[in-house]
Write a protein that holds these residues in place. Sequence first.
Motif, PDB file in Angstrom:
ATOM      1  N   PHE A 105      -5.426  -1.095   5.109  1.00 11.36           N
ATOM      2  CA  PHE A 105      -4.830  -2.310   4.558  1.00 11.36           C
ATOM      3  C   PHE A 105      -5.587  -2.727   3.299  1.00 11.36           C
ATOM      4  O   PHE A 105      -6.800  -2.596   3.243  1.00 11.36           O
ATOM      5  CB  PHE A 105      -4.942  -3.459   5.558  1.00 11.36           C
ATOM      6  N   CYS A 106      -4.852  -3.249   2.331  1.00 11.40           N
ATOM      7  CA  CYS A 106      -5.542  -3.880   1.222  1.00 11.40           C
ATOM      8  C   CYS A 106      -5.393  -5.396   1.354  1.00 11.40           C
ATOM      9  O   CYS A 106      -4.500  -5.896   2.054  1.00 11.40           O
ATOM     10  CB  CYS A 106      -5.037  -3.391  -0.136  1.00 11.40           C
ATOM     11  N   ALA A 107      -6.282  -6.119   0.698  1.00 11.89           N
ATOM     12  CA  ALA A 107      -6.313  -7.563   0.791  1.00 11.89           C
ATOM     13  C   ALA A 107      -6.807  -8.149  -0.521  1.00 11.89           C
ATOM     14  O   ALA A 107      -7.526  -7.474  -1.270  1.00 11.89           O
ATOM     15  CB  ALA A 107      -7.205  -7.996   1.943  1.00 11.89           C
ATOM     16  N   ASN A 133      -6.378  -3.489 -13.814  1.00 11.98           N
ATOM     17  CA  ASN A 133      -5.803  -4.826 -13.899  1.00 11.98           C
ATOM     18  C   ASN A 133      -4.509  -4.833 -14.708  1.00 11.98           C
ATOM     19  O   ASN A 133      -3.622  -5.658 -14.445  1.00 11.98           O
ATOM     20  CB  ASN A 133      -6.807  -5.805 -14.480  1.00 11.98           C
ATOM     21  N   ALA A 134      -4.370  -3.929 -15.650  1.00 12.39           N
ATOM     22  CA  ALA A 134      -3.125  -3.859 -16.424  1.00 12.39           C
ATOM     23  C   ALA A 134      -1.959  -3.409 -15.541  1.00 12.39           C
ATOM     24  O   ALA A 134      -0.819  -3.855 -15.733  1.00 12.39           O
ATOM     25  CB  ALA A 134      -3.300  -2.910 -17.598  1.00 12.39           C
ATOM     26  N   LYS A 135      -2.251  -2.557 -14.576  1.00 14.86           N
ATOM     27  CA  LYS A 135      -1.206  -2.059 -13.670  1.00 14.86           C
ATOM     28  C   LYS A 135      -1.135  -2.870 -12.375  1.00 14.86           C
ATOM     29  O   LYS A 135      -0.310  -2.588 -11.514  1.00 14.86           O
ATOM     30  CB  LYS A 135      -1.460  -0.590 -13.327  1.00 14.86           C
ATOM     31  N   LYS A 136      -2.026  -3.848 -12.235  1.00 11.23           N
ATOM     32  CA  LYS A 136      -2.061  -4.696 -11.034  1.00 11.23           C
ATOM     33  C   LYS A 136      -2.177  -3.848  -9.771  1.00 11.23           C
ATOM     34  O   LYS A 136      -1.467  -4.062  -8.782  1.00 11.23           O
ATOM     35  CB  LYS A 136      -0.814  -5.587 -10.963  1.00 11.23           C
ATOM     36  N   THR A 137      -3.075  -2.896  -9.826  1.00 13.78           N
ATOM     37  CA  THR A 137      -3.211  -1.944  -8.724  1.00 13.78           C
ATOM     38  C   THR A 137      -4.676  -1.708  -8.429  1.00 13.78           C
ATOM     39  O   THR A 137      -5.497  -1.592  -9.348  1.00 13.78           O
ATOM     40  CB  THR A 137      -2.513  -0.621  -9.073  1.00 13.78           C
ATOM     41  N   VAL A 138      -4.978  -1.596  -7.155  1.00 10.31           N
ATOM     42  CA  VAL A 138      -6.308  -1.191  -6.707  1.00 10.31           C
ATOM     43  C   VAL A 138      -6.153   0.135  -5.972  1.00 10.31           C
ATOM     44  O   VAL A 138      -5.151   0.378  -5.303  1.00 10.31           O
ATOM     45  CB  VAL A 138      -6.973  -2.271  -5.823  1.00 10.31           C
ATOM     46  N   TYR A 139      -7.154   0.977  -6.130  1.00 10.66           N
ATOM     47  CA  TYR A 139      -7.113   2.330  -5.573  1.00 10.66           C
ATOM     48  C   TYR A 139      -8.281   2.549  -4.618  1.00 10.66           C
ATOM     49  O   TYR A 139      -9.336   1.935  -4.763  1.00 10.66           O
ATOM     50  CB  TYR A 139      -7.180   3.378  -6.684  1.00 10.66           C
ATOM     51  N   LEU A 140      -8.056   3.461  -3.686  1.00 18.52           N
ATOM     52  CA  LEU A 140      -9.146   3.924  -2.837  1.00 18.52           C
ATOM     53  C   LEU A 140      -9.077   5.443  -2.819  1.00 18.52           C
ATOM     54  O   LEU A 140      -8.179   6.030  -2.199  1.00 18.52           O
ATOM     55  CB  LEU A 140      -9.025   3.364  -1.415  1.00 18.52           C
ATOM     56  N   GLN A 141     -10.002   6.059  -3.534  1.00 17.81           N
ATOM     57  CA  GLN A 141     -10.103   7.516  -3.533  1.00 17.81           C
ATOM     58  C   GLN A 141     -10.943   7.924  -2.342  1.00 17.81           C
ATOM     59  O   GLN A 141     -12.100   7.499  -2.225  1.00 17.81           O
ATOM     60  CB  GLN A 141     -10.738   8.011  -4.839  1.00 17.81           C
ATOM     61  N   CYS A 145      -2.695   0.243  -3.950  1.00 18.37           N
ATOM     62  CA  CYS A 145      -2.215  -1.060  -3.491  1.00 18.37           C
ATOM     63  C   CYS A 145      -1.706  -1.799  -4.716  1.00 18.37           C
ATOM     64  O   CYS A 145      -2.501  -2.179  -5.583  1.00 18.37           O
ATOM     65  CB  CYS A 145      -3.330  -1.834  -2.807  1.00 18.37           C
ATOM     66  N   ALA A 146      -0.397  -1.968  -4.779  1.00 24.50           N
ATOM     67  CA  ALA A 146       0.226  -2.638  -5.912  1.00 24.50           C
ATOM     68  C   ALA A 146       0.450  -4.111  -5.589  1.00 24.50           C
ATOM     69  O   ALA A 146       0.963  -4.448  -4.517  1.00 24.50           O
ATOM     70  CB  ALA A 146       1.550  -1.967  -6.254  1.00 24.50           C
ATOM     71  N   ALA A 147       0.059  -4.962  -6.523  1.00 25.57           N
ATOM     72  CA  ALA A 147       0.180  -6.403  -6.327  1.00 25.57           C
ATOM     73  C   ALA A 147       1.287  -6.964  -7.205  1.00 25.57           C
ATOM     74  O   ALA A 147       1.539  -6.487  -8.311  1.00 25.57           O
ATOM     75  CB  ALA A 147      -1.137  -7.084  -6.660  1.00 25.57           C
ATOM     76  N   GLU A 175       0.836  -1.201   0.000  1.00 22.73           N
ATOM     77  CA  GLU A 175       0.000   0.000   0.000  1.00 22.73           C
ATOM     78  C   GLU A 175       0.874   1.256   0.000  1.00 22.73           C
ATOM     79  O   GLU A 175       1.988   1.241   0.518  1.00 22.73           O
ATOM     80  CB  GLU A 175      -0.913   0.040   1.234  1.00 22.73           C
ATOM     81  N   SER A 176       0.323   2.321  -0.551  1.00 19.65           N
ATOM     82  CA  SER A 176       0.990   3.622  -0.525  1.00 19.65           C
ATOM     83  C   SER A 176      -0.066   4.710  -0.628  1.00 19.65           C
ATOM     84  O   SER A 176      -1.236   4.433  -0.915  1.00 19.65           O
ATOM     85  CB  SER A 176       1.997   3.744  -1.673  1.00 19.65           C
ATOM     86  N   GLY A 177       0.365   5.948  -0.378  1.00 17.58           N
ATOM     87  CA  GLY A 177      -0.533   7.079  -0.552  1.00 17.58           C
ATOM     88  C   GLY A 177      -1.100   7.641   0.734  1.00 17.58           C
ATOM     89  O   GLY A 177      -1.813   8.645   0.708  1.00 17.58           O
TER      90      GLY A 177
END
Length: 124
Positions: A95-97, A74-82, A22-24, A6-8
């Motif tokens: 936390f991301c999961a 999905n191309a960047k393998k990242t999920v975001y929370l604005q 959250c980068a996977a 996670e970052s940000g």
Amino acid sequence: QVQLVESGGGLVQAGGSLRLSCAASGGTFSNYAMGWFRQAPGKERDFVASISWSGGRTSYANSVKGRFTITRDNAKKTVYLQMNSLKPEDTAVYFCAAVASNYNPTAYSAYDYRGQGTQVTVSS
């Protein structure tokens, strides 16, 4: 094995905004539903938001509905929370999961992989 980072997080005034990422790595990201959870000091870990592997289905905790938005790339393998219109009560470690399922659960125990968390502090 999926690793999540996670970052940000950071310090923001009430009413402000932050975007968490959250980068996977490892695994096939598009096979995983993703979730965000948070834990404030002295409190249990709470569900915040989740998203299906396609991004077509999302769920939110009532406390963040209308203020937070979960998305994924999905191309960047990242999920975001604005996170918009932040309140002091949003202060927590976030936390991301990930779980290998198209169903996007709200229970932390349902997820197979979890990140280390990022601190969000909202000042009044």
